[in-house]
Design a protein around this motif. Structure first.
Motif, PDB file in Angstrom:
ATOM      1  N   CYS A 274     -11.139  -3.823  27.294  1.00 11.73           N
ATOM      2  CA  CYS A 274     -10.661  -5.050  26.442  1.00 11.73           C
ATOM      3  C   CYS A 274     -11.026  -5.031  25.145  1.00 11.73           C
ATOM      4  O   CYS A 274     -12.119  -4.615  24.435  1.00 11.73           O
ATOM      5  CB  CYS A 274     -11.425  -6.296  27.027  1.00 11.73           C
ATOM      6  SG  CYS A 274     -10.925  -8.037  26.399  1.00 11.73           S
ATOM      7  N   LYS A 290      -7.227  -5.092  29.390  1.00 12.73           N
ATOM      8  CA  LYS A 290      -7.588  -5.529  30.630  1.00 12.73           C
ATOM      9  C   LYS A 290      -8.679  -6.728  30.184  1.00 12.73           C
ATOM     10  O   LYS A 290      -9.878  -6.708  30.502  1.00 12.73           O
ATOM     11  CB  LYS A 290      -8.046  -4.513  31.660  1.00 12.73           C
ATOM     12  CG  LYS A 290      -8.133  -5.048  32.967  1.00 12.73           C
ATOM     13  CD  LYS A 290      -8.594  -4.070  33.761  1.00 12.73           C
ATOM     14  CE  LYS A 290      -8.496  -4.374  35.273  1.00 12.73           C
ATOM     15  NZ  LYS A 290      -9.062  -3.165  36.327  1.00 12.73           N
ATOM     16  N   CYS A 291      -8.225  -7.815  29.741  1.00 18.12           N
ATOM     17  CA  CYS A 291      -8.806  -8.861  29.385  1.00 18.12           C
ATOM     18  C   CYS A 291      -8.808 -10.053  30.228  1.00 18.12           C
ATOM     19  O   CYS A 291      -7.834 -10.499  30.496  1.00 18.12           O
ATOM     20  CB  CYS A 291      -8.854  -9.346  28.067  1.00 18.12           C
ATOM     21  SG  CYS A 291      -8.791  -7.964  26.763  1.00 18.12           S
ATOM     22  N   PRO A 292     -10.011 -10.634  30.718  1.00 16.10           N
ATOM     23  CA  PRO A 292      -9.711 -11.776  31.789  1.00 16.10           C
ATOM     24  C   PRO A 292      -9.598 -12.810  30.764  1.00 16.10           C
ATOM     25  O   PRO A 292     -10.477 -13.890  30.644  1.00 16.10           O
ATOM     26  CB  PRO A 292     -11.057 -11.981  32.396  1.00 16.10           C
ATOM     27  CG  PRO A 292     -12.015 -11.184  31.604  1.00 16.10           C
ATOM     28  CD  PRO A 292     -11.082 -10.063  31.074  1.00 16.10           C
ATOM     29  N   ARG A 294      -6.891 -16.253  29.291  1.00 15.06           N
ATOM     30  CA  ARG A 294      -5.622 -17.149  29.502  1.00 15.06           C
ATOM     31  C   ARG A 294      -5.438 -17.878  28.415  1.00 15.06           C
ATOM     32  O   ARG A 294      -6.130 -17.968  27.554  1.00 15.06           O
ATOM     33  CB  ARG A 294      -6.010 -17.961  30.891  1.00 15.06           C
ATOM     34  CG  ARG A 294      -7.399 -19.235  30.526  1.00 15.06           C
ATOM     35  CD  ARG A 294      -7.393 -19.906  31.620  1.00 15.06           C
ATOM     36  NE  ARG A 294      -8.608 -21.193  31.456  1.00 15.06           N
ATOM     37  CZ  ARG A 294      -8.405 -21.943  30.765  1.00 15.06           C
ATOM     38  NH1 ARG A 294      -7.600 -22.466  30.072  1.00 15.06           N
ATOM     39  NH2 ARG A 294      -9.690 -22.646  30.855  1.00 15.06           N
ATOM     40  N   THR A 305     -10.842 -16.713  31.092  1.00 11.96           N
ATOM     41  CA  THR A 305     -10.248 -17.384  32.356  1.00 11.96           C
ATOM     42  C   THR A 305     -11.520 -17.928  33.108  1.00 11.96           C
ATOM     43  O   THR A 305     -12.596 -17.245  32.997  1.00 11.96           O
ATOM     44  CB  THR A 305      -9.614 -16.249  33.057  1.00 11.96           C
ATOM     45  OG1 THR A 305      -9.080 -16.650  34.217  1.00 11.96           O
ATOM     46  CG2 THR A 305     -10.442 -14.995  33.466  1.00 11.96           C
ATOM     47  N   SER A 307     -11.235 -17.933  36.583  1.00  6.98           N
ATOM     48  CA  SER A 307     -10.716 -17.567  37.748  1.00  6.98           C
ATOM     49  C   SER A 307     -11.796 -16.856  38.576  1.00  6.98           C
ATOM     50  O   SER A 307     -12.716 -16.186  38.123  1.00  6.98           O
ATOM     51  CB  SER A 307      -9.464 -16.474  37.730  1.00  6.98           C
ATOM     52  OG  SER A 307      -9.243 -15.811  38.787  1.00  6.98           O
ATOM     53  N   ALA A 313     -13.223  -9.865  39.437  1.00  2.00           N
ATOM     54  CA  ALA A 313     -12.649 -10.846  38.321  1.00  2.00           C
ATOM     55  C   ALA A 313     -13.509 -11.672  37.953  1.00  2.00           C
ATOM     56  O   ALA A 313     -13.781 -11.534  36.756  1.00  2.00           O
ATOM     57  CB  ALA A 313     -11.560 -11.608  38.733  1.00  2.00           C
ATOM     58  N   THR A 314     -14.674 -12.247  38.618  1.00  2.00           N
ATOM     59  CA  THR A 314     -15.589 -13.016  38.121  1.00  2.00           C
ATOM     60  C   THR A 314     -16.605 -12.189  37.250  1.00  2.00           C
ATOM     61  O   THR A 314     -17.083 -12.723  36.432  1.00  2.00           O
ATOM     62  CB  THR A 314     -16.486 -13.738  39.368  1.00  2.00           C
ATOM     63  OG1 THR A 314     -15.459 -14.513  39.928  1.00  2.00           O
ATOM     64  CG2 THR A 314     -17.619 -14.809  38.823  1.00  2.00           C
ATOM     65  N   ALA A 316     -15.927  -9.659  35.789  1.00  2.00           N
ATOM     66  CA  ALA A 316     -15.597  -9.037  34.440  1.00  2.00           C
ATOM     67  C   ALA A 316     -15.440 -10.340  33.356  1.00  2.00           C
ATOM     68  O   ALA A 316     -15.557  -9.919  32.168  1.00  2.00           O
ATOM     69  CB  ALA A 316     -13.884  -8.636  34.810  1.00  2.00           C
ATOM     70  N   ALA A 317     -15.260 -11.409  33.905  1.00  2.00           N
ATOM     71  CA  ALA A 317     -15.268 -12.782  32.934  1.00  2.00           C
ATOM     72  C   ALA A 317     -16.552 -12.643  32.374  1.00  2.00           C
ATOM     73  O   ALA A 317     -16.649 -13.096  31.236  1.00  2.00           O
ATOM     74  CB  ALA A 317     -14.758 -13.976  33.765  1.00  2.00           C
TER      75      ALA A 317
END
Length: 338
Positions: A274, A290-292, A294, A305, A307, A313-314, A316-317
């Motif tokens: 990212c 590839k950035c989480p 929004r 995000t 999410s 995903a969590t 990564a965020a």
């Protein structure tokens, strides 16, 4: 010399060096200074367990596996969990000497942490800032040192994806060759091509900021409009019109400002795959890869995000949030943000 205990100190980050006895830790405090303290009980003399004085740093770059600090005299020091790909910019043991390396194959990882030592490969000019890769996989990792003039950039470590920028943009990825067949650099070497490219677009510019992702590099020009990227690009993290597997230094159309009326870019930030540009308030302006992230319906500012659709995903965020917080804190200490 007695080193005060860590207890009761308000800190941002904690870094541990390899010592016998109690751990010696470097504390990045609220005012941006770095001091040493010990995990020993109050009253204990931590100096008995230290083999060498720990310097005081005015600039500190921390990664998950290695770190680099710069003293007020412009001397850089490195340490970490491993120096397997030369990311410390120095030979840390006989096992990692060049003569023992097989071309194209990374040396074996150091089984124990690598002590803090000065980087002798860059004796001049004086170094002002250090940067280390964020979110690198275990078989990667690279580092950068920026001279006080902002005109000289030195890089070391993994170069498998050309993230050190040692190839000319004119040659492209196909014209890139690795010295002695090695996919890494064990000492800091000048990365001249990105500087040459910057001069073509803005002759009076210098390097304002640097960010190192997992396997790619971002450079922000002093004109606060142009962003240059190189390294791995398969996830779109270079912000180009295509997603090249690898790339030599190029100006990123997706991350650079497109018009003079755009808000100035204060700093750059990267983690894993990212890439982000930040405004003077620390808000995300543009992002690639590839950035989480929004976009809110209420405004145009990208946000992290929330999410929780998957554990990956969590994670990564969370990683991105930590990296963004570090980027903003560093930019403020360096005077890049108000």
């Amino acid at each position: 010399v007695k080193i005060s205990p860590c207890y009761g100190q308000r800190i941002h980050h904690l870094f541990t060096t390899k010592q016998k006895g109690p751990f010696i830790k470097m504390v990045l405090k609220d005012n941006g200074t770095v001091e040493t303290c010990t995990s020993a009980q109050p009253g204990a003399d931590a100096s008995k367990s230290s083999t060498a004085p720990i310097p005081s740093f005015v600039s500190l770059a921390e990664g998950a596996r290695h770190s680099i600090g710069v003293t007020v005299n412009g001397i850089a020091y490195s340490w970490g969990k491993s120096n397997s790909l030369g990311q410390l910019g120095r030979i840390s043991s006989k096992k990692q000497h060049d003569s023992n390396h097989t071309p194209g194959i990374a040396p074996a990882k150091t089984p124990a942490p690598v002590d803090i030592q000065p980087i002798s490969s860059v004796a001049s000019p004086a170094i002002e800032k250090a940067f280390v890769s964020q979110g690198s996989p275990s078989d990667s990792g690279h580092s950068a040192l920026l001279a006080a003039s902002g005109t000289q950039l030195f890089m070391a470590g993994c170069d498998r994806w050309q993230q050190l920028g040692l190839g000319s943009a004119k040659g492209g990825s196909s014209g890139y060759t690795w010295a002695d067949g090695k996919l890494w650099q064990t000492q800091f070497v000048p990365s001249r091509h990105v500087w040459e490219l910057m001069q073509q677009h803005s002759p009076s510019s210098f390097i304002r900021d640097v960010a190192l992702g997992g396997d790619h590099t971002m450079i922000l020009s002093s004109n606060q409009r142009d962003v240059y990227t190189f390294g791995k690009g398969a996830e779109g993290q270079l912000g180009l019109t295509s997603k090249p597997y690898v790339s030599a230094p190029v100006k990123s159309p997706q991350l650079s400002s497109t018009s003079a009326s755009d808000p100035k870019i204060a700093a750059v930030c990267a983690v894993d795959a990212c890439s982000m540009t930040l405004d003077r308030h620390g808000q995300i302006q543009r992002h690639a890869g590839k950035c989480p992230i929004r976009h809110s319906n209420n405004n145009n500012n990208p946000t992290l995000t929330e999410s929780k659709s998957s554990r990956g995903a969590t994670q990564a965020a969370v990683l991105l949030e930590m990296a963004l917080s570090q980027c903003v804190a560093r930019a403020k200490r360096d005077g890049l943000m108000g």
